[in-house]
Motif scaffolding. Structure first.
Motif, PDB file in Angstrom:
ATOM      1  N   ARG A  60     -20.735  22.770 -23.463  1.00 63.13           N
ATOM      2  CA  ARG A  60     -21.903  23.420 -22.858  1.00 63.13           C
ATOM      3  C   ARG A  60     -22.421  24.472 -23.838  1.00 63.13           C
ATOM      4  NH1 ARG A  60     -19.362  19.774 -19.390  1.00 63.13           N
ATOM      5  NH2 ARG A  60     -20.197  19.956 -17.261  1.00 63.13           N
ATOM      6  N   ILE A  61     -23.456  24.120 -24.603  1.00 63.18           N
ATOM      7  CA  ILE A  61     -23.932  25.026 -25.637  1.00 63.18           C
ATOM      8  C   ILE A  61     -25.424  25.322 -25.538  1.00 63.18           C
ATOM      9  CG2 ILE A  61     -22.121  24.420 -27.281  1.00 63.18           C
ATOM     10  CD1 ILE A  61     -24.002  22.500 -28.606  1.00 63.18           C
ATOM     11  N   THR A  62     -26.171  24.551 -24.756  1.00 61.48           N
ATOM     12  CA  THR A  62     -27.616  24.743 -24.647  1.00 61.48           C
ATOM     13  C   THR A  62     -27.912  25.819 -23.606  1.00 61.48           C
ATOM     14  OG1 THR A  62     -27.930  22.408 -25.197  1.00 61.48           O
ATOM     15  CG2 THR A  62     -29.807  23.573 -24.260  1.00 61.48           C
ATOM     16  N   SER A  63     -28.696  26.812 -23.981  1.00 60.70           N
ATOM     17  CA  SER A  63     -28.838  28.013 -23.148  1.00 60.70           C
ATOM     18  C   SER A  63     -29.468  27.735 -21.789  1.00 60.70           C
ATOM     19  CB  SER A  63     -29.675  29.057 -23.893  1.00 60.70           C
ATOM     20  OG  SER A  63     -30.983  28.555 -24.178  1.00 60.70           O
ATOM     21  N   TRP A  64     -30.441  26.797 -21.706  1.00 65.95           N
ATOM     22  CA  TRP A  64     -31.144  26.594 -20.427  1.00 65.95           C
ATOM     23  C   TRP A  64     -30.453  25.571 -19.526  1.00 65.95           C
ATOM     24  CZ3 TRP A  64     -33.228  24.496 -24.985  1.00 65.95           C
ATOM     25  CH2 TRP A  64     -33.319  23.108 -25.026  1.00 65.95           C
ATOM     26  N   GLU A  65     -29.417  24.928 -19.988  1.00 69.76           N
ATOM     27  CA  GLU A  65     -28.718  23.930 -19.174  1.00 69.76           C
ATOM     28  C   GLU A  65     -27.516  24.600 -18.516  1.00 69.76           C
ATOM     29  OE1 GLU A  65     -29.835  19.680 -21.107  1.00 69.76           O
ATOM     30  OE2 GLU A  65     -28.273  20.779 -22.176  1.00 69.76           O
ATOM     31  N   GLN A  66     -27.697  24.985 -17.258  1.00 67.88           N
ATOM     32  CA  GLN A  66     -26.712  25.805 -16.564  1.00 67.88           C
ATOM     33  C   GLN A  66     -26.065  25.090 -15.390  1.00 67.88           C
ATOM     34  OE1 GLN A  66     -25.611  28.848 -17.597  1.00 67.88           O
ATOM     35  NE2 GLN A  66     -26.861  28.457 -19.408  1.00 67.88           N
ATOM     36  N   GLY A  67     -25.927  23.771 -15.488  1.00 68.25           N
ATOM     37  CA  GLY A  67     -25.183  23.044 -14.479  1.00 68.25           C
ATOM     38  C   GLY A  67     -25.954  22.810 -13.193  1.00 68.25           C
ATOM     39  N   LEU A  68     -25.228  22.508 -12.128  1.00 68.30           N
ATOM     40  CA  LEU A  68     -25.781  22.227 -10.805  1.00 68.30           C
ATOM     41  C   LEU A  68     -25.778  23.516 -10.006  1.00 68.30           C
ATOM     42  CD1 LEU A  68     -26.773  20.313  -8.587  1.00 68.30           C
ATOM     43  CD2 LEU A  68     -24.377  19.734  -8.107  1.00 68.30           C
ATOM     44  N   LEU A  69     -26.937  24.149  -9.907  1.00 70.07           N
ATOM     45  CA  LEU A  69     -27.024  25.452  -9.235  1.00 70.07           C
ATOM     46  C   LEU A  69     -26.625  25.320  -7.765  1.00 70.07           C
ATOM     47  CD1 LEU A  69     -30.389  26.712 -10.770  1.00 70.07           C
ATOM     48  CD2 LEU A  69     -28.051  27.026 -11.634  1.00 70.07           C
ATOM     49  N   GLY A  70     -25.748  26.186  -7.313  1.00 67.39           N
ATOM     50  CA  GLY A  70     -25.289  26.164  -5.934  1.00 67.39           C
ATOM     51  C   GLY A  70     -24.143  25.223  -5.656  1.00 67.39           C
ATOM     52  N   ALA A  71     -23.608  24.576  -6.683  1.00 66.94           N
ATOM     53  CA  ALA A  71     -22.477  23.666  -6.472  1.00 66.94           C
ATOM     54  C   ALA A  71     -21.209  24.463  -6.158  1.00 66.94           C
ATOM     55  CB  ALA A  71     -22.245  22.806  -7.704  1.00 66.94           C
ATOM     56  N   VAL A  72     -20.445  23.983  -5.180  1.00 67.97           N
ATOM     57  CA  VAL A  72     -19.204  24.647  -4.782  1.00 67.97           C
ATOM     58  C   VAL A  72     -18.081  23.615  -4.625  1.00 67.97           C
ATOM     59  CG1 VAL A  72     -20.343  26.593  -3.659  1.00 67.97           C
ATOM     60  CG2 VAL A  72     -19.865  24.519  -2.336  1.00 67.97           C
ATOM     61  N   ARG A  73     -16.877  24.127  -4.662  1.00 71.09           N
ATOM     62  CA  ARG A  73     -15.681  23.273  -4.572  1.00 71.09           C
ATOM     63  C   ARG A  73     -14.679  23.932  -3.634  1.00 71.09           C
ATOM     64  NH1 ARG A  73     -12.801  20.330  -9.504  1.00 71.09           N
ATOM     65  NH2 ARG A  73     -10.763  19.820  -8.621  1.00 71.09           N
ATOM     66  N   TRP A  74     -14.019  23.075  -2.831  1.00 68.16           N
ATOM     67  CA  TRP A  74     -12.984  23.586  -1.933  1.00 68.16           C
ATOM     68  C   TRP A  74     -11.666  23.637  -2.691  1.00 68.16           C
ATOM     69  CZ3 TRP A  74     -13.099  25.657   2.850  1.00 68.16           C
ATOM     70  CH2 TRP A  74     -11.887  25.787   3.530  1.00 68.16           C
ATOM     71  N   VAL A  75     -11.046  24.806  -2.697  1.00 74.50           N
ATOM     72  CA  VAL A  75      -9.775  25.002  -3.392  1.00 74.50           C
ATOM     73  C   VAL A  75      -8.726  25.375  -2.366  1.00 74.50           C
ATOM     74  CG1 VAL A  75      -8.545  26.367  -5.114  1.00 74.50           C
ATOM     75  CG2 VAL A  75     -10.921  25.715  -5.512  1.00 74.50           C
ATOM     76  N   GLY A  76      -7.639  24.611  -2.359  1.00 72.19           N
ATOM     77  CA  GLY A  76      -6.576  24.883  -1.391  1.00 72.19           C
ATOM     78  C   GLY A  76      -5.674  23.684  -1.230  1.00 72.19           C
ATOM     79  N   ASP A  77      -5.188  23.462  -0.021  1.00 74.06           N
ATOM     80  CA  ASP A  77      -4.244  22.387   0.269  1.00 74.06           C
ATOM     81  C   ASP A  77      -4.991  21.227   0.948  1.00 74.06           C
ATOM     82  OD1 ASP A  77      -1.456  21.300   0.655  1.00 74.06           O
ATOM     83  OD2 ASP A  77      -2.112  21.425   2.749  1.00 74.06           O
ATOM     84  N   GLU A  78      -4.883  20.017   0.377  1.00 71.07           N
ATOM     85  CA  GLU A  78      -5.632  18.883   0.922  1.00 71.07           C
ATOM     86  C   GLU A  78      -5.089  18.443   2.280  1.00 71.07           C
ATOM     87  OE1 GLU A  78      -7.639  14.700  -0.506  1.00 71.07           O
ATOM     88  OE2 GLU A  78      -6.045  15.563  -1.730  1.00 71.07           O
ATOM     89  N   ALA A  79      -3.789  18.490   2.462  1.00 73.90           N
ATOM     90  CA  ALA A  79      -3.195  18.018   3.714  1.00 73.90           C
ATOM     91  C   ALA A  79      -3.642  18.874   4.905  1.00 73.90           C
ATOM     92  CB  ALA A  79      -1.673  18.020   3.600  1.00 73.90           C
ATOM     93  N   SER A  80      -3.618  20.178   4.734  1.00 72.10           N
ATOM     94  CA  SER A  80      -3.971  21.065   5.840  1.00 72.10           C
ATOM     95  C   SER A  80      -5.432  21.491   5.803  1.00 72.10           C
ATOM     96  CB  SER A  80      -3.107  22.333   5.776  1.00 72.10           C
ATOM     97  OG  SER A  80      -3.398  23.078   4.613  1.00 72.10           O
TER      98      SER A  80
END
Length: 365
Positions: free
Chosen positions: A207-227
């Motif tokens: 990721r080196i291009t200044s205006w390319e900043q990914g998917l704005l507002g993207a989130v990920r759930w971090v924790g335990d998948e079973a529970s």
């Protein structure tokens, strides 16, 4: 440079899933509309009175918000290799379009997933089920499913920022589910070649291009998948995303970027940096559709048309590219911006004489 990648004599691309269906626009040489494939190759039933083939639309492809492309690579003297890049968003579109285009699923030896988003992974299990049930399948030749190992528990969208998560993407297939349907899971965080060394699958995209900043507002759930105990965290750069490419003799690189969350400029720059070859085609979702990304269109189009020499011959803006970006590309490239979609087939033939005249491209920003 990845020296192991072979230059192919011919590449045939069949688009199995895309948001768009395109039947009538004039296409460049080597591009074939779905309707022509059906009428010319698939033996339609004929009306008994008129004697004319009937266009049975229920047997034609459907569009869906996602991407999937079948790559057939040929090197003279070797058996052609069939590789599936992504599978679209769900079980219905991939199944219908495989049947419609009469795809020989038993010959597909590898499925590459670009990244863990369900509009690209949602058809994996459906494809494997179809392949497993094929009467022509050779059980001694299983399908490898090529994945990034960092499979998320869940991903979602929070356009205004956390904690306002407005929606969660459908759950990606688990490794165990893939194996139950005969898929052989291979996890690859690093760049590597597949299909008898005719297709390159990238590792992490710088990721080196200044205006390319990914998917704005993207989130990920971090924790335990079973529970499912855990929390949402911001994850805009989608670091598991990978691109694929094929090097065609005398033409150069054909780059497949399914969603370009890394930024298509970053993708193309990485490909040129690694292979020092001209870019013939840039294909896939360019991730420029939503209003918050409109300011990325102008520098992206400028890069693809003015900052690479020689410039790509064709750009096929698909999936998540968006109308405004397509218009801008068409204005800058004319017929070099190709409105490809579901059901379109592209044949890229190698050229021995042109290969002798090829030279390394230059890139500027």
């Amino acid at each position: 440079m990845v020296a192991k990648l072979k230059t192919v004599d011919k590449l045939t691309i069949t688009f199995l899933v895309d948001n768009n269906i395109e039947w009538f626009t004039k296409l460049p040489p080597g591009f074939t509309h779905e309707i022509k494939i059906h009428l010319g190759e698939h033996g339609h039933a004929r009306n008994p009175v008129t004697g004319v083939p009937i266009m049975e639309f229920e047997k034609y492809c459907c569009g869906a918000h996602g991407f999937s492309a079948l790559l057939e690579t040929e090197v003279e003297g070797s058996e052609p290799q069939l590789t599936l890049f992504d599978t679209g968003p769900e079980s219905l579109s991939i199944a219908r379009n495989i049947a419609s285009l009469q795809i020989p699923v038993e010959r597909i030896s590898r499925l590459i997933l670009s990244h863990w988003h369900s509009d690209h992974s949602g058809g994996i299990l459906s494809f494997l089920r179809i392949r497993k049930d094929s009467a022509k399948i050779d059980s001694s030749k299983p399908c490898v499913v090529d994945l990034h190992p960092d499979r998320p528990i869940a991903r979602g969208l929070a356009p205004g920022g956390l904690p306002n998560v407005i929606g969660q993407l459908a759950t990606d297939p688990r490794f165990e589910e893939i194996e139950e349907l005969g898929g052989v899971v291979e996890n690859h965080p690093e760049g590597h070649t597949v299909a008898n060394d005719t297709v390159y699958v990238s590792g992490e995209i710088p990721r080196i291009t200044s205006w390319e900043q990914g998917l704005l507002g993207a989130v990920r759930w971090v924790g335990d998948e079973a529970s499912m105990k855990g929390e949402w965290v911001s994850e805009e750069h989608i670091m598991d995303e990978r691109y694929a490419l094929v090097d065609v003799k005398g033409k150069g690189l054909v780059i497949f970027s399914a969603c370009s969350h890394a930024g298509i400029v970053n993708v193309v720059r990485d490909a040129i940096d690694k292979f020092k070859r001209p870019v013939h085609m840039v294909i896939g979702g360019l991730h420029l559709a939503s209003p918050d990304l409109l300011d990325r269109i102008e520098p992206t189009v400028d890069f693809l048309t003015n900052k690479i020499r020689p410039a790509p011959t064709y750009v096929l803006p698909m999936h998540c590219t968006g109308f405004s970006a397509k218009v801008a590309l068409e204005h800058a490239m004319g017929g070099g911006c190709v409105p490809a979609g579901t059901g379109v087939r592209v044949e890229v033939a190698g050229d021995d004489e042109a290969e002798k005249r090829m030279f390394a491209p230059t890139v500027s920003l």
